[in-house]
Scaffold this motif. Structure first.
Motif, PDB file in Angstrom:
ATOM      1  N   PRO A  51      32.402  42.481  57.508  1.00  0.00           N
ATOM      2  CA  PRO A  51      33.266  42.252  58.666  1.00  0.00           C
ATOM      3  C   PRO A  51      34.741  42.565  58.462  1.00  0.00           C
ATOM      4  N   SER A  52      35.251  42.463  57.227  1.00  0.00           N
ATOM      5  CA  SER A  52      36.692  42.671  57.031  1.00  0.00           C
ATOM      6  C   SER A  52      36.956  43.369  55.703  1.00  0.00           C
ATOM      7  N   ALA A  53      37.945  44.241  55.719  1.00  0.00           N
ATOM      8  CA  ALA A  53      38.296  45.029  54.535  1.00  0.00           C
ATOM      9  C   ALA A  53      39.505  44.463  53.802  1.00  0.00           C
ATOM     10  N   ALA A  54      39.988  43.274  54.223  1.00  0.00           N
ATOM     11  CA  ALA A  54      41.181  42.713  53.574  1.00  0.00           C
ATOM     12  C   ALA A  54      41.076  41.195  53.504  1.00  0.00           C
ATOM     13  N   ARG A  55      41.672  40.642  52.458  1.00  0.00           N
ATOM     14  CA  ARG A  55      41.836  39.198  52.311  1.00  0.00           C
ATOM     15  C   ARG A  55      43.324  38.926  52.100  1.00  0.00           C
ATOM     16  N   ARG A  56      43.835  37.966  52.842  1.00  0.00           N
ATOM     17  CA  ARG A  56      45.246  37.616  52.725  1.00  0.00           C
ATOM     18  C   ARG A  56      45.377  36.169  52.275  1.00  0.00           C
ATOM     19  N   PHE A  57      46.289  35.931  51.336  1.00  0.00           N
ATOM     20  CA  PHE A  57      46.606  34.559  50.957  1.00  0.00           C
ATOM     21  C   PHE A  57      47.961  34.533  50.277  1.00  0.00           C
ATOM     22  N   THR A  58      48.498  33.344  50.150  1.00  0.00           N
ATOM     23  CA  THR A  58      49.821  33.123  49.567  1.00  0.00           C
ATOM     24  C   THR A  58      49.680  32.297  48.296  1.00  0.00           C
ATOM     25  N   LEU A  59      50.474  32.652  47.281  1.00  0.00           N
ATOM     26  CA  LEU A  59      50.570  31.863  46.055  1.00  0.00           C
ATOM     27  C   LEU A  59      52.009  31.368  45.927  1.00  0.00           C
ATOM     28  N   ASP A  60      52.184  30.066  45.814  1.00  0.00           N
ATOM     29  CA  ASP A  60      53.515  29.483  45.645  1.00  0.00           C
ATOM     30  C   ASP A  60      53.764  29.294  44.155  1.00  0.00           C
ATOM     31  N   LEU A  61      54.764  30.029  43.634  1.00  0.00           N
ATOM     32  CA  LEU A  61      55.034  29.999  42.195  1.00  0.00           C
ATOM     33  C   LEU A  61      56.077  28.957  41.816  1.00  0.00           C
ATOM     34  N   ALA A  62      56.443  28.081  42.768  1.00  0.00           N
ATOM     35  CA  ALA A  62      57.360  26.977  42.455  1.00  0.00           C
ATOM     36  C   ALA A  62      56.556  25.848  41.813  1.00  0.00           C
ATOM     37  N   THR A  63      55.983  26.160  40.679  1.00  0.00           N
ATOM     38  CA  THR A  63      55.134  25.220  39.956  1.00  0.00           C
ATOM     39  C   THR A  63      55.265  25.518  38.476  1.00  0.00           C
ATOM     40  N   THR A  64      54.576  24.751  37.669  1.00  0.00           N
ATOM     41  CA  THR A  64      54.630  24.987  36.228  1.00  0.00           C
ATOM     42  C   THR A  64      53.867  26.260  35.888  1.00  0.00           C
ATOM     43  N   LEU A  65      54.548  27.164  35.249  1.00  0.00           N
ATOM     44  CA  LEU A  65      53.936  28.412  34.794  1.00  0.00           C
ATOM     45  C   LEU A  65      53.908  28.425  33.277  1.00  0.00           C
ATOM     46  N   PRO A  66      52.933  29.133  32.641  1.00  0.00           N
ATOM     47  CA  PRO A  66      51.993  30.109  33.193  1.00  0.00           C
ATOM     48  C   PRO A  66      50.884  29.469  34.032  1.00  0.00           C
ATOM     49  N   ALA A  67      50.426  30.257  35.010  1.00  0.00           N
ATOM     50  CA  ALA A  67      49.276  29.916  35.834  1.00  0.00           C
ATOM     51  C   ALA A  67      48.654  31.225  36.289  1.00  0.00           C
ATOM     52  N   LYS A  68      47.469  31.139  36.897  1.00  0.00           N
ATOM     53  CA  LYS A  68      46.746  32.380  37.192  1.00  0.00           C
ATOM     54  C   LYS A  68      46.092  32.324  38.563  1.00  0.00           C
ATOM     55  N   ALA A  69      45.770  33.511  39.071  1.00  0.00           N
ATOM     56  CA  ALA A  69      44.890  33.677  40.220  1.00  0.00           C
ATOM     57  C   ALA A  69      43.715  34.522  39.766  1.00  0.00           C
ATOM     58  N   ILE A  70      42.522  34.183  40.262  1.00  0.00           N
ATOM     59  CA  ILE A  70      41.301  34.862  39.834  1.00  0.00           C
ATOM     60  C   ILE A  70      40.790  35.729  40.978  1.00  0.00           C
ATOM     61  N   ILE A  71      40.456  36.984  40.636  1.00  0.00           N
ATOM     62  CA  ILE A  71      39.903  37.905  41.623  1.00  0.00           C
ATOM     63  C   ILE A  71      38.574  38.439  41.099  1.00  0.00           C
ATOM     64  N   GLY A  72      37.551  38.343  41.967  1.00  0.00           N
ATOM     65  CA  GLY A  72      36.262  38.927  41.629  1.00  0.00           C
ATOM     66  C   GLY A  72      35.281  37.984  40.976  1.00  0.00           C
ATOM     67  N   ASP A  73      35.614  36.702  40.862  1.00  0.00           N
ATOM     68  CA  ASP A  73      34.695  35.719  40.304  1.00  0.00           C
ATOM     69  C   ASP A  73      34.114  34.915  41.456  1.00  0.00           C
ATOM     70  N   PRO A  74      32.788  34.904  41.651  1.00  0.00           N
ATOM     71  CA  PRO A  74      32.217  34.234  42.822  1.00  0.00           C
ATOM     72  C   PRO A  74      32.520  32.742  42.875  1.00  0.00           C
ATOM     73  N   GLY A  75      32.785  32.110  41.733  1.00  0.00           N
ATOM     74  CA  GLY A  75      33.111  30.695  41.747  1.00  0.00           C
ATOM     75  C   GLY A  75      34.445  30.403  42.378  1.00  0.00           C
ATOM     76  N   ASP A  76      35.412  31.307  42.209  1.00  0.00           N
ATOM     77  CA  ASP A  76      36.756  31.105  42.746  1.00  0.00           C
ATOM     78  C   ASP A  76      37.079  32.051  43.889  1.00  0.00           C
ATOM     79  N   ASP A  77      36.288  33.087  44.047  1.00  0.00           N
ATOM     80  CA  ASP A  77      36.606  34.153  44.998  1.00  0.00           C
ATOM     81  C   ASP A  77      35.305  34.616  45.655  1.00  0.00           C
ATOM     82  N   PRO A  78      34.832  33.918  46.695  1.00  0.00           N
ATOM     83  CA  PRO A  78      33.511  34.216  47.259  1.00  0.00           C
ATOM     84  C   PRO A  78      33.367  35.659  47.721  1.00  0.00           C
ATOM     85  N   ALA A  79      32.161  36.182  47.554  1.00  0.00           N
ATOM     86  CA  ALA A  79      31.867  37.560  47.933  1.00  0.00           C
ATOM     87  C   ALA A  79      31.787  37.699  49.450  1.00  0.00           C
TER      88      ALA A  79
END
Length: 542
Positions: free
Chosen positions: A408-436
């Motif tokens: 149904p869609s060729a794009a996913r949009r979301f925001t990450l707020d980096l005003a937090t303790t870093l290092p931190a990560k975002a996961i792409i392509g893992d079905p547990g964190d990023d549903p197919a």
């Protein structure tokens, strides 16, 4: 033999048995392993002492050599001026350090040795100007004589050729920073087109004062394209905000990924906007072509527009197919239109001939004002097939490891707020964190899941990103792709190859793709065909 300067002069090393501290011409120096006294003889670390004197071991006829000294490869034989010298009292191995009698070393390099009280020694070497003055002359200096662990080493190079002719430079052991205390010798060779030239060395001292770890150094000073040494993979995961599924319908053709015979690979209809991704390898024993056919299935004339297209063909390396197609798609602009009458069909893509075990990858943004049937097919042989022949082909069954379907869609949009303790990560392509994405294979009628979301554009907005460093870590295997970076406040835009050459392969060595100079950054990430997922987008603050 290598000297640290191009002028004649005296090099005097003062040291003491049992102490790491030393001096060279009055400047502080340090042994990592101190000199020792054995049976009344002063023994000095061979390699470190030579380094302090601006010299090094060479190789000749199977021997390691310096001055008139020759050592066998296993250091079980010493020659001085060609005559054998007994090992006892002259050479001893302790741990990883080879010690040599200070007197024998001085005799071998033509230096003067003077013994002081309490194991103190003076080695004074009078050196002549080295090198050929008619050849390129290497020149460089460092901003300091000593540095802490992980402290940036700044080098100023000012080499020249006496006759003004072109020449090349080769550095040895020059690093942005060093992480082991002790003397470090940096060498610069200046060579002409025949490979002849001169060498200049300079020895700096690395103290035990810790300034940076390898990770903190890379976060502070690394450039886009550099890798980090980050062994802590269990970083906290940043929560996704304002998640939306957007973009046009997504038409995905990747199964069977490697057809062995002629047939249909994908078929479905669209109207309005659609994005097509087709990725196939020729697994037949003869040449083949990949075709894309558009057919107007409405009862009125239609206009099929290709707004943007990128492709790679032929290529054997799967990572190249994915990365180059994305680069071609992101940098290419095309506004071609085809008018189709009711029931009429036309080719909108034909690949070059694909040799066996080579492939083609295609990404295109399409649109139409009427319903269009889109067909992807593989044709075998050198002769091009007509649209009627292609549309009459039988569907090939999907393979078990890859996917085809409409989503149904060729794009996913979301925001990450980096005003937090870093290092931190975002996961792409893992079905547990990023549903197919969920869709349907029209040819078989089966429900399908787009594992990894290959070809889907992740439109990621980074808030509070000023000063942040972003890096990508491969977590599922080899990865080769691209990411787009747009700094909202500065207007800077960049397409970054991941990596710039080769492939990303080591999970604990993420590659820097962002050094942000803006509060808000927009990333465009499309999981590349032919690569492995998931990947981590890791964010650091210096």
């Amino acid at each position: 033999m290598a000297f640290s300067g191009g002028q004649a002069g005296t090099q005097q090393l003062i040291g003491k048995a049992g102490q790491t501290g030393a001096s060279v011409n009055g400047a502080s120096a340090n042994y990592s392993t101190p000199p020792v006294q054995i049976q009344g003889r002063t023994m000095v670390p061979l390699r470190e002492t030579l380094t302090m004197l601006g010299m090094s071991l060479g190789n000749s006829g199977g021997f390691q050599t310096v001055g008139s000294l020759q050592f066998s490869g296993t250091f079980n034989q010493i020659l001085l001026g060609g005559s054998s010298i007994p090992l006892d009292g002259n050479l001893v191995q302790r741990g990883d350090t080879m010690f040599i009698s200070a007197k024998l070393l001085a005799d071998g390099i033509g230096a003067k040795l003077r013994a002081g009280e309490g194991g103190e020694f003076y080695i004074t070497l009078i050196r002549e100007s080295g090198g050929d003055p008619a050849l390129p002359q290497p020149r460089f200096t460092t901003d300091k004589d000593s540095y802490g662990i992980g402290e940036p080493v700044k080098v100023e190079e000012f080499s020249f050729h006496p006759l003004g002719e072109p020449f090349g430079l080769r550095w040895s052991n020059l690093k942005p920073a060093y992480y082991k205390p002790g003397p470090v010798t940096i060498a610069l060779d200046a060579v002409n087109g025949s490979g002849r030239g001169n060498r200049l060395t300079r020895t700096i001292t690395i103290t035990d004062r810790v300034v940076n770890s390898p990770l903190s150094f890379a976060v502070k000073y690394g450039e886009v394209g550099d890798t980090l040494d980050d062994n802590t993979l269990a970083r906290p995961t940043l929560p996704r905000q304002d998640v939306a599924f957007a973009g046009p319908k997504f038409l995905f053709s990747d199964s069977p990924e490697s057809p062995e015979r002629v047939g249909l690979l994908y078929k479905d209809t669209f109207d309005g906007e659609a994005r097509l991704l087709a990725y196939h390898m020729n697994n037949a024993s003869v040449v083949a072509r990949l075709y894309v056919v558009a057919r107007n299935v409405s009862d009125a004339p239609a206009t099929v527009r290709t707004a943007r297209i990128g492709d790679t063909a032929p290529a054997r390396v799967e990572g190249v197919l994915g990365q180059v197609t994305l680069l071609s798609f992101l940098t290419g602009r095309q506004d071609s239109r085809i008018q189709l009458g009711a029931g009429e069909s036309a080719l909108i893509y034909v690949s070059p001939l694909l040799a066996p075990r080579t492939g083609a990858s295609l990404m295109a943004d399409l649109s139409s004002d009427r319903k269009i049937e889109l067909t992807v097919a593989m044709g075998i042989g050198e002769d091009a097939l007509s649209t009627d022949s292609l549309l009459a082909l039988a569907p090939l069954p999907a393979d078990t490891n890859h996917v085809r379907g409409t989503f149904p869609s060729a794009a996913r949009r979301f925001t990450l707020d980096l005003a937090t303790t870093l290092p931190a990560k975002a996961i792409i392509g893992d079905p547990g964190d990023d549903p197919a994405e969920e869709g349907q294979d029209v040819l078989s009628g089966a429900k399908v899941s787009l594992s990894g979301n290959y070809g889907v554009t992740y439109e990621v907005t980074l808030k509070n990103a000023e000063g942040v460093v972003g890096a990508i870590a491969p977590r599922g295997g080899l990865y080769k792709g691209v990411v787009t970076v747009e700094e909202v406040e500065t207007g800077r835009k960049e397409i970054v190859r991941l990596p710039r050459s080769g492939v990303l392969s080591t999970p604990n060595q993420p590659m820097i793709f962002l050094r942000s100079g803006a509060k808000t950054v927009k990333l465009g990430f499309i999981p590349a065909s032919g690569s492995h997922l998931p990947v981590h987008l890791a964010f650091y603050r210096p």
